[in-house]
Design a protein around this motif. Structure first.
Motif, PDB file in Angstrom:
ATOM      1  N   TYR A 142      22.086  67.860 -29.163  1.00 35.96           N
ATOM      2  CA  TYR A 142      21.330  68.973 -29.736  1.00 35.96           C
ATOM      3  C   TYR A 142      22.304  70.095 -30.045  1.00 35.96           C
ATOM      4  CZ  TYR A 142      21.522  71.142 -25.047  1.00 35.96           C
ATOM      5  OH  TYR A 142      21.933  71.684 -23.850  1.00 35.96           O
ATOM      6  N   TRP A 149      16.172  78.668 -31.183  1.00 37.68           N
ATOM      7  CA  TRP A 149      16.043  77.453 -31.981  1.00 37.68           C
ATOM      8  C   TRP A 149      17.372  76.721 -32.129  1.00 37.68           C
ATOM      9  CZ3 TRP A 149      13.117  81.746 -32.588  1.00 37.68           C
ATOM     10  CH2 TRP A 149      11.722  81.574 -32.721  1.00 37.68           C
ATOM     11  N   GLU A 156      10.245  73.988 -34.494  1.00 36.61           N
ATOM     12  CA  GLU A 156       9.750  74.322 -33.161  1.00 36.61           C
ATOM     13  C   GLU A 156      10.918  74.788 -32.296  1.00 36.61           C
ATOM     14  OE1 GLU A 156       7.595  71.154 -31.385  1.00 36.61           O
ATOM     15  OE2 GLU A 156       6.097  71.047 -32.979  1.00 36.61           O
ATOM     16  N   LEU A 158      13.507  75.320 -29.266  1.00 38.15           N
ATOM     17  CA  LEU A 158      14.109  74.370 -28.340  1.00 38.15           C
ATOM     18  C   LEU A 158      13.322  74.326 -27.031  1.00 38.15           C
ATOM     19  CD1 LEU A 158      17.855  75.332 -28.830  1.00 38.15           C
ATOM     20  CD2 LEU A 158      16.925  73.043 -29.220  1.00 38.15           C
ATOM     21  N   PRO A 159      13.333  73.191 -26.340  1.00 35.09           N
ATOM     22  CA  PRO A 159      12.743  73.168 -24.989  1.00 35.09           C
ATOM     23  C   PRO A 159      13.404  74.223 -24.108  1.00 35.09           C
ATOM     24  CG  PRO A 159      13.293  70.947 -25.732  1.00 35.09           C
ATOM     25  CD  PRO A 159      13.888  71.885 -26.733  1.00 35.09           C
ATOM     26  N   ASP A 160      12.672  74.719 -23.135  1.00 33.82           N
ATOM     27  CA  ASP A 160      13.193  75.794 -22.290  1.00 33.82           C
ATOM     28  C   ASP A 160      14.554  75.464 -21.692  1.00 33.82           C
ATOM     29  OD1 ASP A 160      10.912  77.179 -22.841  1.00 33.82           O
ATOM     30  OD2 ASP A 160      10.045  77.040 -20.830  1.00 33.82           O
ATOM     31  N   ASP A 161      14.765  74.205 -21.293  1.00 31.73           N
ATOM     32  CA  ASP A 161      16.013  73.858 -20.617  1.00 31.73           C
ATOM     33  C   ASP A 161      17.170  73.613 -21.585  1.00 31.73           C
ATOM     34  OD1 ASP A 161      15.182  71.458 -21.689  1.00 31.73           O
ATOM     35  OD2 ASP A 161      15.334  70.314 -19.820  1.00 31.73           O
ATOM     36  N   ARG A 162      16.933  73.795 -22.888  1.00 28.88           N
ATOM     37  CA  ARG A 162      18.014  73.692 -23.863  1.00 28.88           C
ATOM     38  C   ARG A 162      18.297  75.009 -24.573  1.00 28.88           C
ATOM     39  NH1 ARG A 162      17.827  67.666 -26.756  1.00 28.88           N
ATOM     40  NH2 ARG A 162      18.517  66.536 -24.886  1.00 28.88           N
ATOM     41  N   SER A 430       7.408  79.564 -31.916  1.00 27.92           N
ATOM     42  CA  SER A 430       7.731  79.505 -30.490  1.00 27.92           C
ATOM     43  C   SER A 430       6.437  79.307 -29.715  1.00 27.92           C
ATOM     44  CB  SER A 430       8.424  80.792 -30.042  1.00 27.92           C
ATOM     45  OG  SER A 430       7.584  81.915 -30.259  1.00 27.92           O
ATOM     46  N   GLY A 434       5.479  78.912 -20.972  1.00 29.33           N
ATOM     47  CA  GLY A 434       6.809  78.701 -20.420  1.00 29.33           C
ATOM     48  C   GLY A 434       7.661  79.951 -20.435  1.00 29.33           C
ATOM     49  N   SER A 435       8.938  79.784 -20.790  1.00 33.36           N
ATOM     50  CA  SER A 435       9.898  80.885 -20.735  1.00 33.36           C
ATOM     51  C   SER A 435       9.566  82.017 -21.692  1.00 33.36           C
ATOM     52  CB  SER A 435      11.302  80.357 -21.049  1.00 33.36           C
ATOM     53  OG  SER A 435      11.742  79.463 -20.051  1.00 33.36           O
ATOM     54  N   GLN A 471      15.295  79.434 -17.252  1.00 31.68           N
ATOM     55  CA  GLN A 471      15.534  78.087 -16.718  1.00 31.68           C
ATOM     56  C   GLN A 471      16.425  78.099 -15.477  1.00 31.68           C
ATOM     57  OE1 GLN A 471      18.377  75.883 -19.467  1.00 31.68           O
ATOM     58  NE2 GLN A 471      18.139  77.808 -20.615  1.00 31.68           N
TER      59      GLN A 471
END
Length: 540
Positions: A142, A149, A156, A158-162, A430, A434-435, A471
Motif C-alpha cells: 500500500y 488516503w 475510501e 485507508l484502514p486505521d492501521d495503515r 472517510s 473508528g479513528s 492506532q
C-alpha cells in the motif's frame, strides 16, 4: 457525428465512410528523463534530509483521461547498503513477487517519493500539475499519500492501521487529490525537502516487538505563498512491517531508523494514450498528446536546481535540543550541514508499446547548464517545435520513428484527432467511525472550493487526536509532550520564513489560495485541519 465505444481496452472513433477507424489505446509513451547527483563521501552522515527545486508547468493544455507523467521528482530509500543478500521484502508482500529486484529487494522495501505530476488516479484534473506526498512503507502493499488516503488508488480512506501521515500545518489543507496551483504555472519553481526530525523519542524492542526509531520524515515546502513544514510520516509507519510479518531481520532497517539515500531524480513517463491509424497503403502511424515544456527564447528549459542533502547539523540537532527544553529552533536549514550536489545527465530513451522510439534525441536532449541546473535543450531541425515533445510516429519493424506533422499522411486523420478528456471522479470519503470519530474533531465541518473545481470538507482536530495517531497505544504523557511541542511550532514557525534555502534562479510558484485556512478562535495553536471529504463542486 463522432461516436466511440470501448473495445478491449482501446477506444475506437467512428470516421468517414471508407476510412479505417482511429483507435485510442494505452502505452503511447514510456521512459525516464533523469539526472544523477554527486554524493558526499559519507552518504550516511548526509542522509537526514533531501530536497530540491523542481519546475512546475502545464505539460498538457487540457485534463486528459488515462494519463500519468510525474514531473521531475526523487526517491528516498533507507540506507541498507550493509545488507548484501538477505531479503528486505518478506514473503507475502507484493514486492517479493518481483524476482528481478532480488536478492535483497532493497529498492522496493520502503520509499519516500511523490512530487509534482499528473496521476491517472487523480479524480479532479484541471490542466496544470499537482503536488502530492507519497510513501511505500510495506514493499508496495500500500502507499500513503495524504493524512487519510493512499496515493490515488482508492477513494475510501485507508484502514486505521495503515494511516501514516500526521498533518502538521495549521494553515494549509492537504487534499487526497493533491495540492493544486494558482493559474497555469509556466516553469516557476516548487521547492520541497524531506527532513528526518525527532518529534518523539526512539522506542527499544520489548518482548521481541520491533524497535521504533525517532526519525519523522517531514515535508517542507517553499512556494511564493507558503513556506514551511506541512506534515510528517510517523516513525511507526516504517517499523511496523517487522511485526506484521514477524520478521525480526527488519528491526532497525526502516526509514524510522536508517539514513535516507537519494541518487538523483527523473520525470517518470508512465501512462500516456496514443491514437493509432493507417494510411492508404496500410502503413501504421500513431499520435500522442501534445506535451509542452517551459522553454526560453533559446529553446532551453530549466527543470531542476539546488539538489541538496543534509546532515543532523542542518536541523535535527537544534530541533531535538528545542524539544528537550533548549532555545527555539528557527527551522531554517543550517547550510553548514548541507551537501550541494553536482548534477550530471545522459540522453534518455523512450518506447511505445514496448518498441524503442528513434528520433527524439534529434529534437531535444537533457543538459546540465553552467549554473548546475538541469533541464532540456531543443535542437534545430527536429520533429517538433521548440518546447514540444515529438507527437507523431511511424511504425516500422521493431521500432517507432518520430516524424514531423508534415510527414503524417492526411488520410490517417491523426492531425485533427482528439484525445479523451478526463471527467470528475468519485469523491474521496472517510468513515464516520473508528479513528475519525474517536476522540474526534474539535470543530467543523467547514468547506472550500479549490481551483481544480473540487469541494473540500475538513474539520479541526487537536494535533494528537487526528486519525493517524489513534492506532498507537501511547501513554498520556507521551501524547501531551508531543502536543505541547507542536503548539510551540505553531507559535514559532510562520509560513513566510525561508526554511529551505531560496532557489538559485527563477521565481517561486504559487499554491492555490483556496488551500489556506485560518484556525477558529480558541484553536489557533495545537489544532490542525483534517480533510474528511473531497468531491466535485461542478464544472470548471
Amino acid at each position: 457525428m463522432i461516436t466511440s465505444a470501448l473495445i478491449l481496452g482501446a477506444t475506437v472513433f467512428a470516421q468517414e465512410p471508407g476510412r479505417v477507424p482511429l483507435q485510442q489505446k494505452s502505452r503511447g509513451l514510456h521512459g525516464y528523463i533523469g539526472f544523477s547527483s554527486s554524493q558526499p563521501k559519507d552518504r550516511a552522515m548526509y542522509g537526514m534530509g533531501m530536497g530540491f527545486y523542481s519546475a512546475a508547468w502545464s505539460l498538457i493544455d487540457q485534463p486528459l483521461k488515462h494519463f500519468q507523467i510525474g514531473l521531475a521528482s526523487g526517491w528516498i530509500l533507507p540506507d541498507n547498503r550493509d545488507n548484501k543478500d538477505k531479503p528486505l521484502a518478506p514473503e507475502g508482500t507484493l514486492a517479493r513477487t518481483w524476482a528481478e529486484r532480488g536478492p535483497t529487494w532493497g529498492s522496493v522495501f520502503q520509499t519516500v517519493e511523490g512530487g509534482l505530476g499528473y496521476w491517472r488516479g487523480n479524480r479532479f484534473r484541471y490542466g496544470p500539475p499537482k503536488f502530492s506526498m507519497n510513501a511505500t512503507p510495506q514493499c508496495y502493499d500500500y502507499e500513503v499519500g495524504s493524512p487519510g488516503w493512499s496515493f490515488f488508488y482508492d477513494t475510501e480512506a485507508l484502514p486505521d492501521d495503515r494511516l501514516g501521515i500526521a498533518q502538521l500545518s495549521n494553515r494549509l489543507l492537504i487534499p487526497p487529490d493533491a495540492l493544486p496551483f494558482e493559474g497555469k504555472p509556466r516553469g516557476k519553481f516548487f521547492g520541497y525537502t524531506y527532513m528526518a526530525l525527532p518529534f518523539t523519542d526512539a522506542i527499544e524492542s520489548k518482548e521481541g516487538t520491533a524497535p521504533v526509531g525517532d526519525q519523522a520524515w517531514t515535508c517542507f515546502l517553499s512556494t511564493a505563498n507558503f513556506k514551511g513544514p506541512i506534515a510528517y510520516y510517523i516513525p511507526e509507519t516504517w517499523s511496523k512491517i517487522a511485526d506484521v510479518f514477524d520478521y525480526p531481520f527488519l528491526h532497525g532497517r526502516g526509514l524510522d531508523s536508517r539514513p535516507g539515500l537519494m541518487g538523483g531524480g527523473a520525470m517518470e513517463i508512465n501512462t500516456v494514450p496514443q491514437i493509432v491509424a493507417r494510411d492508404a497503403r496500410g502503413g501504421i502511424y500513431s499520435k500522442i498528446p501534445k506535451l509542452s515544456f517551459p522553454v526560453d527564447d533559446n529553446g532551453q528549459a530549466v527543470l531542476v536546481q539546488d539538489v541538496i542533502s543534509y546532515s543532523k547539523e542542518a536541523l535535527y540537532n537544534d530541533f531535538l535540543a528545542w524539544r528537550k527544553g533548549g532555545p527555539a529552533a528557527s527551522g531554517r536549514f543550517n547550510m553548514d550541514g548541507a551537501f550541494v550536489a553536482e548534477l550530471s545527465t545522459r540522453t534518455p530513451g523512450f518506447d511505445q508499446d514496448g518498441e524503442p522510439i528513434e528520433g527524439v534525441a534529434s529534437t531535444f536532449d537533457t543538459h546540465v547548464f553552467p549554473d548546475n541546473t538541469w533541464g532540456l535543450v531543443w535542437k534545430g531541425g527536429g520533429h517538433a517545435p521548440h518546447g514540444e515533445f515529438p507527437q507523431y510516429y511511424k511504425h516500422l519493424e521493431g521500432k517507432r520513428v518520430a516524424i514531423s506533422p508534415d510527414d503524417v499522411p492526411k488520410e490517417t486523420g491523426l492531425l485533427s484527432a482528439k484525445f479523451l478528456l478526463a471527467e470528475p471522479g468519485e469523491p474521496f470519503t472517510s468513515p464516520p467511525t473508528g479513528s475519525w470519530k474517536e476522540p474526534g474533531a474539535a470543530a467543523g465541518p467547514y468547506s472550500v472550493t479549490l481551483g481544480d473545481s473540487s469541494k473540500v470538507t475538513y474539520s479541526w482536530y487537536r494535533f494528537v487526536d487526528q486519525p493517524s495517531f489513534q492506532q498507537y497505544d501511547w501513554n498520556q504523557e507521551k501524547r501531551e509532550e508531543l502536543q505541547s511541542f507542536v503548539e510551540k511550532i505553531h507559535r514559532s514557525w510562520p509560513i513566510d520564513r525561508n526554511y529551505m534555502p531560496p532557489p538559485t534562479t527563477g521565481e517561486l510558484v504559487t499554491l492555490d489560495p483556496a488551500l489556506f485556512v485560518t484556525p477558529p478562535e480558541g484553536l489557533e495553536v495545537g489544532y490542525v485541519p483534517i480533510v474528511t471529504l473531497q468531491e466535485s463542486a461542478g464544472p470548471l
